[in-house]
Design a protein around this motif. Structure first.
Motif, PDB file in Angstrom:
ATOM      1  N   LEU A  65      69.379  45.041  -8.848  1.00  0.00           N
ATOM      2  CA  LEU A  65      70.750  45.611  -9.123  1.00  0.00           C
ATOM      3  C   LEU A  65      71.090  46.737  -8.872  1.00  0.00           C
ATOM      4  O   LEU A  65      72.313  47.318  -8.813  1.00  0.00           O
ATOM      5  CB  LEU A  65      71.107  45.116 -10.418  1.00  0.00           C
ATOM      6  CG  LEU A  65      70.995  43.775 -11.111  1.00  0.00           C
ATOM      7  CD1 LEU A  65      71.344  43.616 -12.425  1.00  0.00           C
ATOM      8  CD2 LEU A  65      71.817  42.696  -9.868  1.00  0.00           C
ATOM      9  N   LEU A  66      70.021  47.645  -8.674  1.00  0.00           N
ATOM     10  CA  LEU A  66      70.371  49.047  -8.342  1.00  0.00           C
ATOM     11  C   LEU A  66      70.737  49.536  -6.829  1.00  0.00           C
ATOM     12  O   LEU A  66      70.007  48.804  -6.033  1.00  0.00           O
ATOM     13  CB  LEU A  66      69.280  50.071  -9.044  1.00  0.00           C
ATOM     14  CG  LEU A  66      69.264  50.033 -10.512  1.00  0.00           C
ATOM     15  CD1 LEU A  66      68.310  51.240 -11.015  1.00  0.00           C
ATOM     16  CD2 LEU A  66      70.728  50.400 -10.965  1.00  0.00           C
ATOM     17  N   LYS A  67      71.602  50.399  -6.657  1.00  0.00           N
ATOM     18  CA  LYS A  67      71.758  50.640  -5.557  1.00  0.00           C
ATOM     19  C   LYS A  67      70.700  51.279  -4.527  1.00  0.00           C
ATOM     20  O   LYS A  67      70.831  51.448  -3.239  1.00  0.00           O
ATOM     21  CB  LYS A  67      72.959  51.777  -5.447  1.00  0.00           C
ATOM     22  CG  LYS A  67      74.030  51.063  -5.455  1.00  0.00           C
ATOM     23  CD  LYS A  67      75.565  52.051  -5.292  1.00  0.00           C
ATOM     24  CE  LYS A  67      76.766  51.660  -5.412  1.00  0.00           C
ATOM     25  NZ  LYS A  67      77.730  52.704  -5.666  1.00  0.00           N
TER      26      LYS A  67
ATOM     27  N   ALA B  92      83.318  37.833  -5.101  1.00  0.00           N
ATOM     28  CA  ALA B  92      82.854  37.321  -6.478  1.00  0.00           C
ATOM     29  C   ALA B  92      81.609  36.494  -6.080  1.00  0.00           C
ATOM     30  O   ALA B  92      80.816  36.330  -7.177  1.00  0.00           O
ATOM     31  CB  ALA B  92      83.636  36.400  -6.956  1.00  0.00           C
TER      32      ALA B  92
ATOM     33  N   ASN C  88      81.842  41.162 -13.838  1.00  0.00           N
ATOM     34  CA  ASN C  88      81.365  41.291 -12.641  1.00  0.00           C
ATOM     35  C   ASN C  88      81.899  42.248 -11.872  1.00  0.00           C
ATOM     36  O   ASN C  88      82.151  42.048 -10.617  1.00  0.00           O
ATOM     37  CB  ASN C  88      81.059  40.044 -12.025  1.00  0.00           C
ATOM     38  CG  ASN C  88      82.546  39.272 -11.531  1.00  0.00           C
ATOM     39  OD1 ASN C  88      83.433  39.817 -12.074  1.00  0.00           O
ATOM     40  ND2 ASN C  88      82.351  38.211 -10.812  1.00  0.00           N
TER      41      ASN C  88
ATOM     42  N   TYR D 251      72.964  44.182 -19.260  1.00  0.00           N
ATOM     43  CA  TYR D 251      72.532  43.162 -18.658  1.00  0.00           C
ATOM     44  C   TYR D 251      71.117  43.418 -18.224  1.00  0.00           C
ATOM     45  O   TYR D 251      70.913  44.044 -17.483  1.00  0.00           O
ATOM     46  CB  TYR D 251      73.464  42.430 -17.804  1.00  0.00           C
ATOM     47  CG  TYR D 251      73.010  41.303 -16.714  1.00  0.00           C
ATOM     48  CD1 TYR D 251      72.743  40.120 -17.066  1.00  0.00           C
ATOM     49  CD2 TYR D 251      72.544  41.751 -15.542  1.00  0.00           C
ATOM     50  CE1 TYR D 251      72.324  39.224 -16.352  1.00  0.00           C
ATOM     51  CE2 TYR D 251      72.164  40.497 -14.584  1.00  0.00           C
ATOM     52  CZ  TYR D 251      71.994  39.574 -15.212  1.00  0.00           C
ATOM     53  OH  TYR D 251      71.606  38.359 -14.176  1.00  0.00           O
TER      54      TYR D 251
ATOM     55  N   ILE E  18      75.054  50.683  -9.918  1.00  0.00           N
ATOM     56  CA  ILE E  18      74.846  49.285  -9.800  1.00  0.00           C
ATOM     57  C   ILE E  18      75.314  48.932  -8.517  1.00  0.00           C
ATOM     58  O   ILE E  18      76.448  49.047  -7.927  1.00  0.00           O
ATOM     59  CB  ILE E  18      75.749  48.511 -10.954  1.00  0.00           C
ATOM     60  CG1 ILE E  18      74.702  48.852 -12.396  1.00  0.00           C
ATOM     61  CG2 ILE E  18      75.708  47.197 -10.616  1.00  0.00           C
ATOM     62  CD1 ILE E  18      73.653  48.106 -12.280  1.00  0.00           C
ATOM     63  N   ASN E  19      74.648  48.013  -7.836  1.00  0.00           N
ATOM     64  CA  ASN E  19      75.061  47.305  -6.451  1.00  0.00           C
ATOM     65  C   ASN E  19      75.885  46.262  -6.859  1.00  0.00           C
ATOM     66  O   ASN E  19      75.476  45.184  -7.310  1.00  0.00           O
ATOM     67  CB  ASN E  19      73.879  47.118  -5.889  1.00  0.00           C
ATOM     68  CG  ASN E  19      74.108  46.132  -4.530  1.00  0.00           C
ATOM     69  OD1 ASN E  19      75.070  45.672  -4.376  1.00  0.00           O
ATOM     70  ND2 ASN E  19      72.905  45.940  -3.663  1.00  0.00           N
TER      71      ASN E  19
ATOM     72  N   VAL F   3      77.327  44.211  -5.272  1.00  0.00           N
ATOM     73  CA  VAL F   3      77.331  43.019  -4.304  1.00  0.00           C
ATOM     74  C   VAL F   3      75.947  42.123  -5.109  1.00  0.00           C
ATOM     75  O   VAL F   3      76.225  40.758  -5.181  1.00  0.00           O
ATOM     76  CB  VAL F   3      77.036  43.348  -3.017  1.00  0.00           C
ATOM     77  CG1 VAL F   3      76.637  42.286  -2.119  1.00  0.00           C
ATOM     78  CG2 VAL F   3      78.298  44.233  -2.402  1.00  0.00           C
ATOM     79  N   ALA F   4      75.175  42.698  -5.269  1.00  0.00           N
ATOM     80  CA  ALA F   4      73.843  42.105  -5.827  1.00  0.00           C
ATOM     81  C   ALA F   4      74.310  41.636  -7.302  1.00  0.00           C
ATOM     82  O   ALA F   4      73.971  40.366  -7.689  1.00  0.00           O
ATOM     83  CB  ALA F   4      72.806  42.913  -6.108  1.00  0.00           C
ATOM     84  N   LEU F   5      75.112  42.274  -8.273  1.00  0.00           N
ATOM     85  CA  LEU F   5      75.110  41.931  -9.371  1.00  0.00           C
ATOM     86  C   LEU F   5      76.155  40.441  -9.280  1.00  0.00           C
ATOM     87  O   LEU F   5      75.975  39.679  -9.978  1.00  0.00           O
ATOM     88  CB  LEU F   5      76.289  42.997 -10.086  1.00  0.00           C
ATOM     89  CG  LEU F   5      76.805  42.701 -11.214  1.00  0.00           C
ATOM     90  CD1 LEU F   5      75.698  42.741 -12.516  1.00  0.00           C
ATOM     91  CD2 LEU F   5      78.091  43.729 -11.841  1.00  0.00           C
ATOM     92  N   ARG F   6      77.281  40.783  -8.374  1.00  0.00           N
ATOM     93  CA  ARG F   6      78.125  39.322  -8.414  1.00  0.00           C
ATOM     94  C   ARG F   6      77.290  38.014  -7.890  1.00  0.00           C
ATOM     95  O   ARG F   6      77.991  37.004  -8.096  1.00  0.00           O
ATOM     96  CB  ARG F   6      79.290  39.664  -7.377  1.00  0.00           C
ATOM     97  CG  ARG F   6      80.194  40.821  -7.844  1.00  0.00           C
ATOM     98  CD  ARG F   6      81.206  40.909  -7.085  1.00  0.00           C
ATOM     99  NE  ARG F   6      82.026  42.258  -7.620  1.00  0.00           N
ATOM    100  CZ  ARG F   6      82.642  43.133  -6.864  1.00  0.00           C
ATOM    101  NH1 ARG F   6      82.757  42.672  -5.497  1.00  0.00           N
ATOM    102  NH2 ARG F   6      83.449  44.158  -7.400  1.00  0.00           N
ATOM    103  N   LYS F   7      76.110  38.385  -7.510  1.00  0.00           N
ATOM    104  CA  LYS F   7      75.514  37.047  -6.977  1.00  0.00           C
ATOM    105  C   LYS F   7      74.986  36.657  -8.262  1.00  0.00           C
ATOM    106  O   LYS F   7      74.663  35.431  -8.316  1.00  0.00           O
ATOM    107  CB  LYS F   7      74.343  37.557  -6.042  1.00  0.00           C
ATOM    108  CG  LYS F   7      74.504  37.341  -4.692  1.00  0.00           C
ATOM    109  CD  LYS F   7      73.390  37.750  -3.642  1.00  0.00           C
ATOM    110  CE  LYS F   7      73.945  38.450  -2.594  1.00  0.00           C
ATOM    111  NZ  LYS F   7      72.841  39.109  -2.123  1.00  0.00           N
ATOM    112  N   GLU F   8      74.633  37.446  -9.274  1.00  0.00           N
ATOM    113  CA  GLU F   8      73.806  36.889 -10.610  1.00  0.00           C
ATOM    114  C   GLU F   8      74.978  36.528 -11.569  1.00  0.00           C
ATOM    115  O   GLU F   8      75.044  35.600 -12.447  1.00  0.00           O
ATOM    116  CB  GLU F   8      72.962  38.080 -11.132  1.00  0.00           C
ATOM    117  CG  GLU F   8      71.811  37.964 -10.140  1.00  0.00           C
ATOM    118  CD  GLU F   8      70.636  38.839 -10.662  1.00  0.00           C
ATOM    119  OE1 GLU F   8      70.800  39.041 -11.763  1.00  0.00           O
ATOM    120  OE2 GLU F   8      70.116  39.590  -9.700  1.00  0.00           O
TER     121      GLU F   8
ATOM    122  N   PRO G 104      73.450  31.648 -10.030  1.00  0.00           N
ATOM    123  CA  PRO G 104      73.709  32.658 -10.872  1.00  0.00           C
ATOM    124  C   PRO G 104      73.223  32.528 -12.464  1.00  0.00           C
ATOM    125  O   PRO G 104      72.711  31.367 -12.557  1.00  0.00           O
ATOM    126  CB  PRO G 104      75.476  32.877 -10.988  1.00  0.00           C
ATOM    127  CG  PRO G 104      75.792  31.390 -10.829  1.00  0.00           C
ATOM    128  CD  PRO G 104      74.617  30.699 -10.100  1.00  0.00           C
ATOM    129  N   THR G 105      73.238  33.607 -13.306  1.00  0.00           N
ATOM    130  CA  THR G 105      72.739  33.659 -14.687  1.00  0.00           C
ATOM    131  C   THR G 105      73.830  33.288 -15.367  1.00  0.00           C
ATOM    132  O   THR G 105      73.753  32.539 -16.465  1.00  0.00           O
ATOM    133  CB  THR G 105      71.796  34.712 -14.974  1.00  0.00           C
ATOM    134  OG1 THR G 105      72.638  35.817 -14.505  1.00  0.00           O
ATOM    135  CG2 THR G 105      70.507  34.535 -14.327  1.00  0.00           C
TER     136      THR G 105
END
Lengths: 306, 295, 273
Positions: free
Chosen positions: A11-13, B169, C73, C90, C100-101, C103-108, C188-189
């Protein structure tokens, strides 16, 4: 999906792989924006410096250029560079065209929005769109083969005249004026009309006393945009106006404008010569005028917001 | 005069104005098509023009017009869509955006003769190319760019926000969202706008006088080598377009059949623009139908 | 009394209150404040979201519940001038943090919106669109995921013969289930649902509700709803929002039968909102 990898790495950039495409895209579109800015700036700078050369390098007097009515650059002994006839010609033909096109355009707009909103628009709208589509040389050509002989035979003079230029330009800017005036009229709130009719006003009274005043800034914008187009139009005017270097004394006289002189002489004057440079100075006037029109339109639209 | 009579007179005046506008158009089209189509024949379209004799055609001019249009669109459309994406998706409200917007406004309101002069300065003299197809196409790009930017920006802005949010999203990056969701949805409007703009480019002459020139070298249509001087595909050769041809035969031409040639050329020009217009509408509604189809 | 909840001691009270159940937490939200420009839309909210449970957010329009949901998100990033303060924890990371990325976050942490918003592509492509971007390119693999997620979204039987037809040809309820399916496909979670059935007819609504209950085995679900019955039927925990404040957060059964705060009772019994 990749839940086994610790959250920090997911999750980190720091994981930059995804950012490559993102960055490339952003750079790409920013580049497009930069190109637009640089084109605009280089047009201003290049035409500005080129346009000033006749005054700076060739010693043409700016005062003479814009106030003298004697244009005689080919006179070896004492060339004269007075562009006043062309400046006046441009303004004359622009204002005259606006004078013809404004009532027609606004009238057409009122016809579409107030008189026959249902079918009027269906007919006039495509007509306006087709008029926009006709290329300016075609307007010039028809002016040359139909309008000029007609004026010569039925009105008088040579035919090549301010009048011919005015009519051709008026038809050319008619779609611009009509379209924007129609938008202006149809964006007026409905209750303006209803309020006026409720007071027993006739349709004409409503249009004249309520709707036109309310839409005024937008209607003026429509006319100014039309004038901007007329001021810069070159070929169509050049084909019908006659291109003489004297100030016309009446509307049937031949005349010339900044654009027509540029069109006519740019090709057969030597690049870098004084005469050629004065043409660039005329181009600079066109550029300055198009900035002036933009400022005028901005002023009008700021009045609209109040 | 009482108000009722005034109202009736006013209504009459407005109807007259509408009739005047319609008759102008009908008159113009009637004149162009009736006088022009007589002279349009296969021979007229496929034989080269003549500088002095009667009976010349418009083959090279027609080819040049389409070729310059194609090149212009190849440059202006990607650039304009890029600019449109920037304005719709990346530009934040502020000074920089205001400046870009002003630049677009300035470009859009420049007289085409001024753009032609700029082209002469940049693409003819500064580069040393002389009068070339490429120079003409670049000048027309300047002329056309603001339209394409505006069309693309509007089209992108009118893509529902829902779609963009849906894609984001799902963990899709912004650029990928733009490429795969927003642009495809905006495509019909952009295409329609680009074709309409093509009509304008096709009829433009003033910006080409000093950039693509008033002459065309002898062309050999069998020569497909774009670097050869006689190849029609060579982008570094001068090229007179159809619109420029109408102007030049009328103002500086020596041919005896000026009017026939101009009539024919004008008819071809106007018909082409008309076809561009109809095509734009047709494609627009086709794609619209296909996308919203509920089969 | 509304302002009282911003103070720390009282927010702790929520934690104490829930401690009997001691379920695993997927999200911990601490003092979350969200601003639109100068205006504060969410006033320092603290609450924990349970794993594998359905948490309902209720409250009148404009109470900040959707804003709150969208911050989980980072969809609020899209709104110019919106910014958030506080923490959403989280997996030991504050997802509001700058690094926080998203894009990766929204996948989860997936999201389904109020109005069904399928892409104007085929049903199949709607699901594979994001998968392909995430790097799954093999057709066989995609086929499996498409079927799986449509099965889970209870849509497979209705669309299996027309996977390559436009998604826009589906009914509203089917479209919404497709949107859920395409979110499920990303595995996703957490799933955020923003009034997912408010635009649907009663039958479609019932299907979507069944689906949500079914999905909580695998996912933690947060749902914003205007519909009290829906909240009571499908959720395990309910949070009541009012003017940007969290008024009460408890087990759904407790909220709907015996709320501790009078405002909650008034809202639930339909006296305002």
């Amino acid at each position: 999906m990749e839940k086994l990898i610790p959250a920090k790495e997911r999750l980190l950039k720091s994981n930059k792989k995804w950012m490559d495409g993102e960055l490339r895209g952003k750079i790409l579109v920013i580049l497009c924006a930069v190109i637009m800015i640089s084109v605009t700036i280089s047009i201003t700078i290049f035409l500005g410096s080129k346009g000033l050369q006749s005054f700076i390098h060739n010693g043409v007097s700016l005062i003479e250029f814009i106030t003298s009515k004697h244009w005689n650059p080919t006179n070896q002994a004492s060339p004269q560079y007075g562009a006043l006839p062309f400046i006046l010609g441009s303004f004359a033909v622009t204002f005259a065209a606006a004078l013809v096109a404004a009532p027609l355009g606004i009238g057409g707009a009122i016809f579409m929005t107030e008189i026959a909103p249902s079918w009027g628009k269906k007919i006039l709208q495509p007509v306006i769109e087709l008029l926009v589509g006709i290329p300016s040389v075609v307007y010039g050509f028809i002016g040359l083969t139909v309008l000029v002989p007609f004026i010569r035979e039925h009105v008088g003079g040579l035919g090549f005249s301010l009048l011919a230029g005015t009519i051709v330009l008026a038809i050319m800017i008619l779609p611009t004026v009509t379209t924007i005036a129609t938008d202006a009229m149809s964006s007026l709130p409905k209750n303006l009309r209803e309020g006026s009719y409720a007071l027993g006003a006739t349709r004409w009274q409503t249009i004249r006393k309520v709707l036109i005043p309310a839409a005024m800034p937008n209607l003026l914008t429509a006319i100014v945009l039309g004038m901007a187009r007329a001021f810069g139009e070159a070929l169509a005017v050049q084909m019908v106006i006659g291109n003489v270097r004297d100030i016309p004394s009446n509307i049937l006289d031949a005349s010339a404008t900044l654009t027509t002189i540029i069109t006519l002489n740019m090709g057969h004057t030597t690049y870098g010569s004084v005469e050629n440079n004065t043409l660039w100075s005329m181009g600079l006037i066109l550029l300055i005028m198009s900035f002036a029109f933009i400022l005028l339109i901005r002023y009008l639209s700021s009045r609209r917001k109040m | 005069m009482n108000s009722k009579t005034a109202d009736r007179i006013a209504t009459g005046v407005f109807i007259t104005i509408a009739i005047i506008i319609i008759s102008i158009l009908v008159g113009l089209f009637y004149y162009i098509l009736v006088n022009g189509l007589k002279h349009v024949s296969l021979d007229f379209l496929t034989s080269p023009s003549s500088n002095v004799r009667a009976g010349g055609g418009i083959r090279d001019q027609l080819f040049n017009s389409f070729y310059i249009l194609l090149l212009t669109m190849l440059i202006a459309v990607p650039l304009g869509i890029g600019g449109g994406i920037y304005m719709a998706e990346y530009a934040k409200p502020g000074k920089v955006t205001d400046i870009i917007r002003s630049c677009i406004e300035v470009l859009a309101s420049l007289p085409s003769i001024v753009i032609g002069m700029f082209g002469l300065l940049m693409f003819v003299n500064l580069t040393g190319w002389g009068y070339t197809i490429l120079g003409g196409a670049l000048a027309l790009t300047v002329f056309n760019l603001p339209v394409i930017v505006r069309v693309s920006e509007d089209a992108i802005r009118s893509v529902p926000r829902d779609l963009k949010e849906a894609s984001l999203a799902l963990g899709i990056t912004r650029w990928h969202t733009i490429k795969t969701v927003i642009l495809p949805s905006a495509f019909p409007s952009i295409l329609t706008g680009a074709i309409l703009a093509s009509g304008r480019v096709f009829g433009e002459a003033a910006a080409l006088l000093f950039t693509a020139g008033l002459s065309t070298p002898r062309l050999d249509y069998a020569n497909w080598n774009p670097f050869s001087d006689t190849s029609p595909l060579n982008i570094f050769r001068p090229a007179e377009t159809l619109a420029v041809h109408i102007w030049s035969v009328n103002t500086q031409g020596l041919i005896p059949d000026v009017e026939e040639v101009s009539n024919g050329a004008a008819a071809v020009l106007v018909l082409s623009v008309l076809i561009f217009n109809l095509l734009a509408r047709w494609i627009g509604s086709m794609i619209h139908k296909k996308i919203t189809a509920t089969k | 009394m509304v302002t009282a909840f911003k103070d720390e001691p009282i927010t702790n009270h929520f934690l104490d209150h829930n401690s009997q159940q001691q379920n695993e937490q997927i999200l911990q939200i601490n003092h979350l404040e969200i601003f639109y420009g100068e205006k504060r839309a969410v006033n320092g909210i603290t609450l924990d979201i349970e794993k594998n449970a359905v948490t309902a957010l209720i409250g009148p329009s404009g109470c900040g519940k959707s804003t709150f949901l969208r911050s989980i998100n980072r969809m609020n990033d899209l709104i110019p001038g919106a910014r958030a303060k506080g923490e959403i924890i989280y997996e030991d990371l504050n997802i509001l943090s700058e690094d926080i990325n998203v894009v990766a976050l929204r996948k989860e942490i997936g999201m389904v919106f109020q109005k069904p918003n399928p892409f104007p592509k085929s049903i199949y492509e709607n699901i594979t669109h994001a998968l392909k971007f995430a790097g799954i390119k093999k057709k066989s693999e995609l086929d499996v995921i498409v079927e799986e997620s449509l099965q889970k979204a209870a849509l497979w039987d209705e669309v299996k013969d027309r996977l390559h037809k436009s998604a826009l040809s589906l009914s509203g309820g089917q479209q919404q289930r497709l949107c859920i399916a395409r979110t499920i496909a990303m595995k996703p979670t957490v799933m955020l649902l923003d009034e997912p059935s408010s635009a649907l007819d009663p039958i479609s609504n019932a299907k979507v509700e069944d689906l949500i209950v079914d999905l909580k085995k695998d996912y933690s679900i947060i749902i914003v709803t205007h519909n009290m019955q829906q909240a009571s039927r499908i959720s395990d925990k309910t949070a009541f929002f009012l003017s940007g404040d969290l008024i009460e957060y408890d087990a759904t059964e407790k909220i709907f039968t015996n709320p501790s705060v009078k405002k909650t009772e008034e809202y639930i019994s339909g006296r305002f909102g």
